[in-house]
Design a protein around this motif. Structure first.
Motif, PDB file in Angstrom:
ATOM      1  N   THR A  28       0.804  -1.220   0.000  1.00  0.00           N
ATOM      2  CA  THR A  28       0.000   0.000   0.000  1.00  0.00           C
ATOM      3  C   THR A  28       0.835   1.267   0.000  1.00  0.00           C
ATOM      4  N   PHE A  29       2.151   1.159   0.096  1.00  0.00           N
ATOM      5  CA  PHE A  29       2.980   2.352   0.205  1.00  0.00           C
ATOM      6  C   PHE A  29       2.798   3.277  -0.982  1.00  0.00           C
ATOM      7  N   SER A  53       0.794  10.486  -2.825  1.00  0.00           N
ATOM      8  CA  SER A  53       1.188   9.245  -3.494  1.00  0.00           C
ATOM      9  C   SER A  53       1.680   9.473  -4.928  1.00  0.00           C
ATOM     10  N   ARG A  54       1.156  10.479  -5.579  1.00  0.00           N
ATOM     11  CA  ARG A  54       1.517  10.722  -6.980  1.00  0.00           C
ATOM     12  C   ARG A  54       2.546  11.830  -7.138  1.00  0.00           C
ATOM     13  N   THR A  55       3.048  12.348  -6.016  1.00  0.00           N
ATOM     14  CA  THR A  55       4.020  13.453  -5.982  1.00  0.00           C
ATOM     15  C   THR A  55       3.461  14.744  -6.574  1.00  0.00           C
ATOM     16  N   ALA A  98       3.859   6.952   6.954  1.00  0.00           N
ATOM     17  CA  ALA A  98       2.987   6.750   5.800  1.00  0.00           C
ATOM     18  C   ALA A  98       1.551   6.598   6.271  1.00  0.00           C
ATOM     19  N   GLY A  99       0.632   7.124   5.478  1.00  0.00           N
ATOM     20  CA  GLY A  99      -0.777   7.042   5.841  1.00  0.00           C
ATOM     21  C   GLY A  99      -1.666   7.302   4.649  1.00  0.00           C
ATOM     22  N   PRO A 100      -2.958   7.104   4.815  1.00  0.00           N
ATOM     23  CA  PRO A 100      -3.886   7.208   3.692  1.00  0.00           C
ATOM     24  C   PRO A 100      -4.295   8.631   3.336  1.00  0.00           C
ATOM     25  N   ASP A 108      -2.920  10.935  11.680  1.00  0.00           N
ATOM     26  CA  ASP A 108      -3.381  10.394  10.403  1.00  0.00           C
ATOM     27  C   ASP A 108      -2.375   9.462   9.744  1.00  0.00           C
ATOM     28  N   TYR A 109      -1.264   9.229  10.413  1.00  0.00           N
ATOM     29  CA  TYR A 109      -0.245   8.340   9.861  1.00  0.00           C
ATOM     30  C   TYR A 109      -0.256   7.027  10.617  1.00  0.00           C
TER      31      TYR A 109
END
Length: 122
Positions: A28-29, A53-55, A98-100, A108-109
């Motif tokens: 999921t990273f 996630s997509r920078t 890392a978190g959603p 939130d991480y």
């Protein structure tokens, strides 16, 4: 589940540079927001920077603007933090997380590394 391992910390003189790296394990990273936090001696943990996630989304705390650069490589499952012109007040344990959510809040991480020590001598 995501596991994070930081590296790259150390003892440097003021004015020097460091590149911290965080290697992730877990499928999921690549879909997670990644962030760097730090905790100085006797202080609470604070956000340094985060990257989605997509920078396409990057955020820096005010103190980090200009000297800190966050980046990630999802193919290599890494997130990095480049720090230039280091100051003694940058001395801290630096944590990868890392978190959603694209969030500045620790809560939130979900996943955290063990931290890497950065010590800046004057």
């Amino acid at each position: 589940q995501v596991q994070l391992v930081e590296s790259g910390g150390g003892l440097v003189q003021a004015g020097g540079s460091l590149r911290l790296s965080c290697t992730a394990e877990g499928h999921t990273f690549s879909r997670s927001t990644a962030a760097w936090f730090r905790q100085a001696p006797g202080k609470g943990r604070e956000l340094v920077a985060l990257i989605d996630s997509r920078t396409t989304g990057i955020y820096y705390e005010e103190f980090a603007k200009g000297r800190f650069t966050i980046s990630r490589d999802n193919a290599k499952m890494t997130v990095s933090l480049q720090i230039t012109t280091l100051k003694p007040e940058d001395t801290a344990i630096y944590y990868c997380a890392a978190g959603p959510l694209y969030s500045a809040y620790e809560r939130d991480y979900d996943y955290w590394g063990q931290g890497t020590q950065v010590t800046v001598s004057s």
